[in-house]
Design a protein around this motif. Structure first.
Motif, PDB file in Angstrom:
ATOM      1  N   ILE A  36       0.816  -1.218   0.000  1.00 28.23           N
ATOM      2  CA  ILE A  36       0.000   0.000   0.000  1.00 28.23           C
ATOM      3  C   ILE A  36       0.851   1.270   0.000  1.00 28.23           C
ATOM      4  O   ILE A  36       0.322   2.383   0.081  1.00 28.23           O
ATOM      5  CB  ILE A  36      -0.992   0.026   1.190  1.00 28.23           C
ATOM      6  N   GLY A  37       2.156   1.109  -0.079  1.00 27.23           N
ATOM      7  CA  GLY A  37       3.038   2.257  -0.249  1.00 27.23           C
ATOM      8  C   GLY A  37       3.423   2.995   1.016  1.00 27.23           C
ATOM      9  O   GLY A  37       3.909   4.136   0.932  1.00 27.23           O
ATOM     10  N   LEU A  38       3.259   2.374   2.167  1.00 29.44           N
ATOM     11  CA  LEU A  38       3.652   3.047   3.410  1.00 29.44           C
ATOM     12  C   LEU A  38       5.106   2.800   3.783  1.00 29.44           C
ATOM     13  O   LEU A  38       5.607   3.382   4.745  1.00 29.44           O
ATOM     14  CB  LEU A  38       2.737   2.638   4.570  1.00 29.44           C
ATOM     15  N   THR A  39       5.777   1.916   3.047  1.00 24.25           N
ATOM     16  CA  THR A  39       7.213   1.754   3.230  1.00 24.25           C
ATOM     17  C   THR A  39       7.929   2.355   2.026  1.00 24.25           C
ATOM     18  O   THR A  39       7.464   2.263   0.890  1.00 24.25           O
ATOM     19  CB  THR A  39       7.604   0.275   3.361  1.00 24.25           C
ATOM     20  N   THR A  40       9.047   3.006   2.302  1.00 24.65           N
ATOM     21  CA  THR A  40       9.882   3.570   1.240  1.00 24.65           C
ATOM     22  C   THR A  40      11.325   3.137   1.502  1.00 24.65           C
ATOM     23  O   THR A  40      11.603   2.423   2.467  1.00 24.65           O
ATOM     24  CB  THR A  40       9.801   5.108   1.233  1.00 24.65           C
ATOM     25  N   HIS A  41      12.223   3.592   0.654  1.00 29.53           N
ATOM     26  CA  HIS A  41      13.627   3.195   0.825  1.00 29.53           C
ATOM     27  C   HIS A  41      14.272   3.872   2.025  1.00 29.53           C
ATOM     28  O   HIS A  41      15.362   3.481   2.448  1.00 29.53           O
ATOM     29  CB  HIS A  41      14.427   3.524  -0.445  1.00 29.53           C
ATOM     30  N   ASN A  42      13.605   4.886   2.609  1.00 30.42           N
ATOM     31  CA  ASN A  42      14.270   5.616   3.694  1.00 30.42           C
ATOM     32  C   ASN A  42      13.439   5.762   4.968  1.00 30.42           C
ATOM     33  O   ASN A  42      13.807   6.540   5.854  1.00 30.42           O
ATOM     34  CB  ASN A  42      14.694   7.010   3.212  1.00 30.42           C
ATOM     35  N   ASN A  43      12.328   5.025   5.116  1.00 25.80           N
ATOM     36  CA  ASN A  43      11.540   5.199   6.351  1.00 25.80           C
ATOM     37  C   ASN A  43      11.444   3.926   7.188  1.00 25.80           C
ATOM     38  O   ASN A  43      10.735   3.901   8.190  1.00 25.80           O
ATOM     39  CB  ASN A  43      10.129   5.724   6.040  1.00 25.80           C
ATOM     40  N   VAL A  44      12.137   2.857   6.785  1.00 22.50           N
ATOM     41  CA  VAL A  44      12.113   1.611   7.555  1.00 22.50           C
ATOM     42  C   VAL A  44      13.471   1.425   8.233  1.00 22.50           C
ATOM     43  O   VAL A  44      14.510   1.359   7.561  1.00 22.50           O
ATOM     44  CB  VAL A  44      11.789   0.399   6.669  1.00 22.50           C
ATOM     45  N   PHE A  45      13.450   1.348   9.552  1.00 23.72           N
ATOM     46  CA  PHE A  45      14.668   1.200  10.348  1.00 23.72           C
ATOM     47  C   PHE A  45      14.739  -0.220  10.900  1.00 23.72           C
ATOM     48  O   PHE A  45      13.758  -0.738  11.431  1.00 23.72           O
ATOM     49  CB  PHE A  45      14.671   2.215  11.502  1.00 23.72           C
ATOM     50  N   ALA A 284      -5.268 -11.538   7.022  1.00 19.71           N
ATOM     51  CA  ALA A 284      -6.322 -10.649   7.514  1.00 19.71           C
ATOM     52  C   ALA A 284      -5.895 -10.003   8.823  1.00 19.71           C
ATOM     53  O   ALA A 284      -6.149  -8.813   9.067  1.00 19.71           O
ATOM     54  CB  ALA A 284      -7.624 -11.418   7.697  1.00 19.71           C
ATOM     55  N   LEU A 285      -5.240 -10.780   9.672  1.00 17.55           N
ATOM     56  CA  LEU A 285      -4.741 -10.263  10.943  1.00 17.55           C
ATOM     57  C   LEU A 285      -3.707  -9.165  10.712  1.00 17.55           C
ATOM     58  O   LEU A 285      -3.735  -8.122  11.379  1.00 17.55           O
ATOM     59  CB  LEU A 285      -4.124 -11.404  11.745  1.00 17.55           C
ATOM     60  N   ALA A 286      -2.821  -9.369   9.752  1.00 18.66           N
ATOM     61  CA  ALA A 286      -1.808  -8.355   9.445  1.00 18.66           C
ATOM     62  C   ALA A 286      -2.454  -7.050   8.998  1.00 18.66           C
ATOM     63  O   ALA A 286      -2.010  -5.962   9.388  1.00 18.66           O
ATOM     64  CB  ALA A 286      -0.864  -8.883   8.368  1.00 18.66           C
ATOM     65  N   ARG A 287      -3.513  -7.139   8.207  1.00 19.90           N
ATOM     66  CA  ARG A 287      -4.207  -5.920   7.774  1.00 19.90           C
ATOM     67  C   ARG A 287      -4.837  -5.200   8.963  1.00 19.90           C
ATOM     68  O   ARG A 287      -4.887  -3.971   8.999  1.00 19.90           O
ATOM     69  CB  ARG A 287      -5.272  -6.263   6.725  1.00 19.90           C
ATOM     70  N   ARG A 288      -5.289  -5.974   9.946  1.00 14.76           N
ATOM     71  CA  ARG A 288      -5.845  -5.376  11.163  1.00 14.76           C
ATOM     72  C   ARG A 288      -4.748  -4.657  11.953  1.00 14.76           C
ATOM     73  O   ARG A 288      -4.933  -3.546  12.447  1.00 14.76           O
ATOM     74  CB  ARG A 288      -6.491  -6.482  12.000  1.00 14.76           C
ATOM     75  N   HIS A 289      -3.600  -5.317  12.071  1.00 13.95           N
ATOM     76  CA  HIS A 289      -2.471  -4.691  12.769  1.00 13.95           C
ATOM     77  C   HIS A 289      -2.008  -3.418  12.049  1.00 13.95           C
ATOM     78  O   HIS A 289      -1.496  -2.490  12.677  1.00 13.95           O
ATOM     79  CB  HIS A 289      -1.303  -5.667  12.872  1.00 13.95           C
ATOM     80  N   ALA A 290      -2.181  -3.395  10.737  1.00 14.68           N
ATOM     81  CA  ALA A 290      -1.726  -2.239   9.957  1.00 14.68           C
ATOM     82  C   ALA A 290      -2.555  -0.991  10.217  1.00 14.68           C
ATOM     83  O   ALA A 290      -2.116   0.120   9.891  1.00 14.68           O
ATOM     84  CB  ALA A 290      -1.769  -2.574   8.460  1.00 14.68           C
ATOM     85  N   MET A 291      -3.732  -1.154  10.820  1.00 18.84           N
ATOM     86  CA  MET A 291      -4.618   0.003  11.011  1.00 18.84           C
ATOM     87  C   MET A 291      -3.959   1.105  11.829  1.00 18.84           C
ATOM     88  O   MET A 291      -4.119   2.295  11.526  1.00 18.84           O
ATOM     89  CB  MET A 291      -5.922  -0.433  11.677  1.00 18.84           C
ATOM     90  N   VAL A 292      -3.213   0.742  12.868  1.00 21.29           N
ATOM     91  CA  VAL A 292      -2.591   1.783  13.688  1.00 21.29           C
ATOM     92  C   VAL A 292      -1.539   2.531  12.876  1.00 21.29           C
ATOM     93  O   VAL A 292      -1.359   3.748  13.041  1.00 21.29           O
ATOM     94  CB  VAL A 292      -1.988   1.190  14.988  1.00 21.29           C
ATOM     95  N   ILE A 293      -0.869   1.829  11.971  1.00 22.67           N
ATOM     96  CA  ILE A 293       0.160   2.466  11.151  1.00 22.67           C
ATOM     97  C   ILE A 293      -0.478   3.334  10.078  1.00 22.67           C
ATOM     98  O   ILE A 293      -0.046   4.464   9.826  1.00 22.67           O
ATOM     99  CB  ILE A 293       1.070   1.385  10.543  1.00 22.67           C
TER     100      ILE A 293
END
Length: 303
Positions: A36-45, A284-293
């Motif tokens: 869904i594009g919430l990770t980029t080359h410079n925002n994942v540590f 489906a669980l992962a998509r639920r966890h993604a809601m906070v992000i």
């Protein structure tokens, strides 16, 4: 840069497929955020392994050493609920540092999200309830030790009480522990947080969200935190096998927006962890966890 995310590929490892704990959900969460594009080359540590001296500020050194070297008793392993393996050791030594890194980044950016964490049943000298080391307590103690903040609020919305967190931090006045959980659920013997709210089984969205909003305000007023560690457990979901509440996915999404909006409005840095969730459908669980992000990205979109 979009909101900072913290993740390690060590979080999911080869694990018994018939076990109740959904170990693949971490890699599915990362894959979904990629899609869904919430990770980029410079925002994942990527966090490294926790330093032992940091772990020993929170956990018994003998317990940590025996866990690392496969010396726990059968009783201790049953209480922990996870089969020992080298993979478990690797992920368990990285994850607390992931939450510490998330909290440190949040102090600079206002928000950061850990794609794991929330192991709030781990106690000083033993693991419990699928939790080996308590990342929330480790991060809180380390941040305080560094002198980065004066007061921390741990706002725990996992459906199970954060008994380990409450117990470990009982004598640390600079940390305010708050747990909103299903009362008649694991753990059967509750610890005493600074603020506990036990919910009735079957509670629905509207009543739940009112309680979350009211409890957050009370916790903020009593703590006056410089940092919030938010455990956004999704085991409150009506379809979760270990939850016993009746909260919809829409209700979880609204909870995340409510909490994050309030903290952003007050300019209080927030580090999120994903907490519990036990759906057999791990995607489906992962998509639920993604809601906070997803909600953090929306609320803090000006980053």
């Amino acid at each position: 840069m979009t909101i900072p995310l913290v993740y390690s590929p060590l979080y999911s490892y080869t694990f018994p497929a018939d076990h109740r704990f959904p170990m693949d959900k971490f890699r599915y969460l990362k894959s979904y955020l990629d899609a869904i594009g919430l990770t980029t080359h410079n925002n994942v540590f990527r966090p490294g392994r926790s330093r032992e001296e940091v772990l020993h500020m929170t956990h018994c050194s003998d317990y940590v050493q025996r866990f690392m070297h496969n010396q726990l008793s059968k009783k201790e392993l049953r209480r922990m609920g996870l089969p020992w393996s080298e993979g478990l050791v690797r992920r368990s030594l990285v994850s607390p540092n992931g939450t510490l890194l998330t909290a440190s980044i949040a102090l600079s950016y206002g928000v950061a999200c850990h794609l794991a964490g929330g192991t709030h049943h781990a106690h000083y000298d033993h693991g419990r309830g699928y939790c080996v080391l308590n990342d929330l307590a480790v991060a809180a103690n380390a941040i305080l030790h560094k002198g980065l903040v004066q007061r921390i609020l741990i706002f725990d919305c996992d459906v199970h009480q954060g008994d380990g967190t409450a117990s470990i931090l009982a004598n640390e006045d600079r940390v305010f522990t708050c747990s909103i959980h299903c009362e008649k659920n694991f753990p059967h013997h509750k610890a005493e947080s600074n603020l506990d709210v036990g919910l009735e089984r079957g509670l629905d969205d509207e009543a739940y969200l009112q309680i979350v909003a009211k409890t957050l305000e009370e916790a903020l007023q009593r703590c006056q935190p410089d940092l919030v560690l938010y455990d956004a457990g999704v085991d409150v979901f009506s379809g979760d096998g270990l939850g016993f509440l009746n909260i919809s996915e829409s209700g979880i999404k609204r909870r995340e927006r409510l909490v994050l909006n309030r903290l952003q409005a007050l300019n209080i840095p927030v580090a999120t962890v994903i907490g519990g969730g036990y759906d057999r459908d791990q995607k489906a669980l992962a998509r639920r966890h993604a809601m906070v992000i997803e909600q953090a990205a929306a609320v803090f979109k000006a980053l």
